[in-house]
Design a protein around this motif. Structure first.
Motif, PDB file in Angstrom:
ATOM      1  N   GLN A  48      -6.564   6.257   1.779  1.00 16.19           N
ATOM      2  CA  GLN A  48      -5.662   5.123   1.941  1.00 16.19           C
ATOM      3  C   GLN A  48      -4.335   5.553   2.568  1.00 16.19           C
ATOM      4  O   GLN A  48      -3.744   4.829   3.360  1.00 16.19           O
ATOM      5  CB  GLN A  48      -5.410   4.452   0.578  1.00 16.19           C
ATOM      6  N   LEU A  49      -3.892   6.761   2.213  1.00 17.55           N
ATOM      7  CA  LEU A  49      -2.677   7.290   2.835  1.00 17.55           C
ATOM      8  C   LEU A  49      -2.858   7.449   4.335  1.00 17.55           C
ATOM      9  O   LEU A  49      -1.946   7.147   5.121  1.00 17.55           O
ATOM     10  CB  LEU A  49      -2.300   8.641   2.216  1.00 17.55           C
ATOM     11  N   ASN A  50      -4.030   7.925   4.758  1.00 18.62           N
ATOM     12  CA  ASN A  50      -4.304   8.084   6.177  1.00 18.62           C
ATOM     13  C   ASN A  50      -4.329   6.745   6.899  1.00 18.62           C
ATOM     14  O   ASN A  50      -3.963   6.650   8.068  1.00 18.62           O
ATOM     15  CB  ASN A  50      -5.639   8.805   6.392  1.00 18.62           C
ATOM     16  N   LEU A  51      -4.761   5.707   6.186  1.00 22.24           N
ATOM     17  CA  LEU A  51      -4.843   4.385   6.785  1.00 22.24           C
ATOM     18  C   LEU A  51      -3.486   3.702   6.866  1.00 22.24           C
ATOM     19  O   LEU A  51      -3.128   3.104   7.887  1.00 22.24           O
ATOM     20  CB  LEU A  51      -5.802   3.500   5.978  1.00 22.24           C
ATOM     21  N   ILE A  77      -2.715  12.095  11.198  1.00 19.65           N
ATOM     22  CA  ILE A  77      -3.385  10.841  10.861  1.00 19.65           C
ATOM     23  C   ILE A  77      -2.627  10.135   9.738  1.00 19.65           C
ATOM     24  O   ILE A  77      -2.314  10.726   8.713  1.00 19.65           O
ATOM     25  CB  ILE A  77      -4.839  11.102  10.430  1.00 19.65           C
ATOM     26  N   GLY A  78      -2.296   8.873   9.959  1.00 21.16           N
ATOM     27  CA  GLY A  78      -1.568   8.110   8.950  1.00 21.16           C
ATOM     28  C   GLY A  78      -0.068   8.181   9.103  1.00 21.16           C
ATOM     29  O   GLY A  78       0.663   7.593   8.303  1.00 21.16           O
ATOM     30  N   LEU A  79       0.415   8.889  10.136  1.00 27.87           N
ATOM     31  CA  LEU A  79       1.857   8.969  10.375  1.00 27.87           C
ATOM     32  C   LEU A  79       2.244   8.111  11.574  1.00 27.87           C
ATOM     33  O   LEU A  79       1.468   7.930  12.511  1.00 27.87           O
ATOM     34  CB  LEU A  79       2.282  10.421  10.655  1.00 27.87           C
ATOM     35  N   GLY A  82       1.794  11.307  15.688  1.00 28.89           N
ATOM     36  CA  GLY A  82       1.369  10.333  14.686  1.00 28.89           C
ATOM     37  C   GLY A  82       0.297   9.430  15.254  1.00 28.89           C
ATOM     38  O   GLY A  82       0.273   9.143  16.449  1.00 28.89           O
ATOM     39  N   ILE A  83      -0.623   8.989  14.377  1.00 28.25           N
ATOM     40  CA  ILE A  83      -1.658   8.058  14.806  1.00 28.25           C
ATOM     41  C   ILE A  83      -2.017   7.147  13.632  1.00 28.25           C
ATOM     42  O   ILE A  83      -2.307   7.614  12.528  1.00 28.25           O
ATOM     43  CB  ILE A  83      -2.907   8.806  15.329  1.00 28.25           C
ATOM     44  N   MET A  84      -1.946   5.845  13.881  1.00 24.76           N
ATOM     45  CA  MET A  84      -2.350   4.842  12.898  1.00 24.76           C
ATOM     46  C   MET A  84      -3.079   3.730  13.624  1.00 24.76           C
ATOM     47  O   MET A  84      -2.810   3.445  14.800  1.00 24.76           O
ATOM     48  CB  MET A  84      -1.140   4.293  12.138  1.00 24.76           C
ATOM     49  N   ILE A  85      -3.982   3.089  12.928  1.00 24.93           N
ATOM     50  CA  ILE A  85      -4.833   2.099  13.574  1.00 24.93           C
ATOM     51  C   ILE A  85      -4.018   0.910  14.093  1.00 24.93           C
ATOM     52  O   ILE A  85      -4.349   0.327  15.128  1.00 24.93           O
ATOM     53  CB  ILE A  85      -5.953   1.639  12.613  1.00 24.93           C
ATOM     54  N   ASP A  86      -2.952   0.549  13.389  1.00 22.03           N
ATOM     55  CA  ASP A  86      -2.153  -0.609  13.812  1.00 22.03           C
ATOM     56  C   ASP A  86      -0.898  -0.224  14.593  1.00 22.03           C
ATOM     57  O   ASP A  86      -0.326  -1.053  15.296  1.00 22.03           O
ATOM     58  CB  ASP A  86      -1.749  -1.459  12.602  1.00 22.03           C
ATOM     59  N   LYS A  87      -0.471   1.031  14.506  1.00 23.86           N
ATOM     60  CA  LYS A  87       0.740   1.462  15.208  1.00 23.86           C
ATOM     61  C   LYS A  87       0.426   2.249  16.479  1.00 23.86           C
ATOM     62  O   LYS A  87       1.320   2.528  17.270  1.00 23.86           O
ATOM     63  CB  LYS A  87       1.601   2.338  14.284  1.00 23.86           C
TER      64      LYS A  87
END
Length: 261
Positions: free
Chosen positions: A15-18, A219-221, A182-187
């Motif tokens: 969940q932190l990664n997400l 991942i998650g940042l 950093g990589i996030m699915i929504d950002k």
């Protein structure tokens, strides 16, 4: 700790990664355990240096809002970056024209390009330039080298700025290999520095295929400057598989995730 407990801790890390953060009350509801149990899991994960507890939950560790120097970046997750660089290099084909940015992850690609024929490398990375020149002088690398000129950062050993972007306008490549912070699915994919990010954007605009190379710590940042949406990337090469909750999105947007081994 029982197996179910380890599975719960894995869920928390996922969940932190997400999301980049977790809330105690939401974990209580989703995992069906007491708040005391959640606090214990968070304490154990913090002791393992896998997260940072904050009021009401925890956040993913982000050691600094400032980009570490090039020398410091070289030693962070060095083995993971080597594995990623080797896997990324397999995506380079004979006769390719490629952009390699200034990341210490993409730098590791160069050691694995020596058997490629007639490739052209364009880079803004000073260490990458020196490494390519060294291999060229030893007759281990037979391709062409173009250095993207402009304002030099001595701390980061790279070139950025308007002059570099102007030079890049004149070139097109088959593939752009980009490092991120950093990589996030929504950002999307993000970086510390806007000038570096703008040059990376130009590389991506002028390449047929965009390949992101990143270790699991990113991942998650989310960092200061957005370079692109996740859907704009063609391939992501990492040392870990994609978070399970990302898989449907990646398939829908035709983004390939490669877990290097």
């Amino acid at each position: 700790m029982s197996l179910i407990g380890e599975e719960r801790k894995d869920y928390i890390l996922n969940q932190l990664n997400l999301e980049g953060k977790v809330k105690t009350n939401e974990l209580v509801e989703s995992l069906g355990v007491s708040s005391e149990s959640i606090r214990r899991y968070l304490e154990e994960l913090e002791e393992e240096n896998k997260l940072k507890r904050v009021y009401g939950g925890a956040v993913k560790i982000n050691l600094s809002r400032e980009e570490p120097s090039q020398l410091k970046r070289e030693v962070l997750y060095a083995e993971e970056k080597r594995i990623i660089g080797r896997a990324a290099a397999t995506l380079v084909e004979d006769n390719d024209v490629i952009f390699i940015d200034d990341g210490t992850t993409t730098l590791h690609m160069i050691d694995y390009l020596l058997n490629k024929k007639n490739i052209t490398v364009l880079t803004n990375s000073v260490p990458a330039l020196y490494l390519l020149i060294d291999y060229k002088n030893k007759e281990l690398f037979s391709g062409d080298i173009f250095f993207i000129g402009g304002k030099v950062s001595s701390v980061q050993s790279r070139v950025t700025g308007s002059l570099a972007e102007k030079m890049l306008e004149n070139f097109y490549a088959d593939k752009a290999f980009i490092s991120i912070d950093g990589i996030m699915i929504d950002k999307g994919i993000t970086g510390f520095d806007e000038e570096r990010g703008q040059l990376a954007q130009k590389m991506m605009e002028h390449a047929k295929h965009i390949i992101v190379a990143t270790d699991h710590s990113k991942i998650g940042l989310v960092q200061f400057y957005k370079m692109a949406d996740l859907k704009d990337v063609d391939i992501i090469v990492s040392d870990v598989p994609a978070p399970k909750e990302w898989e449907e999105y990646l398939v829908k947007k035709d983004v390939t995730w490669v877990a290097a081994t």
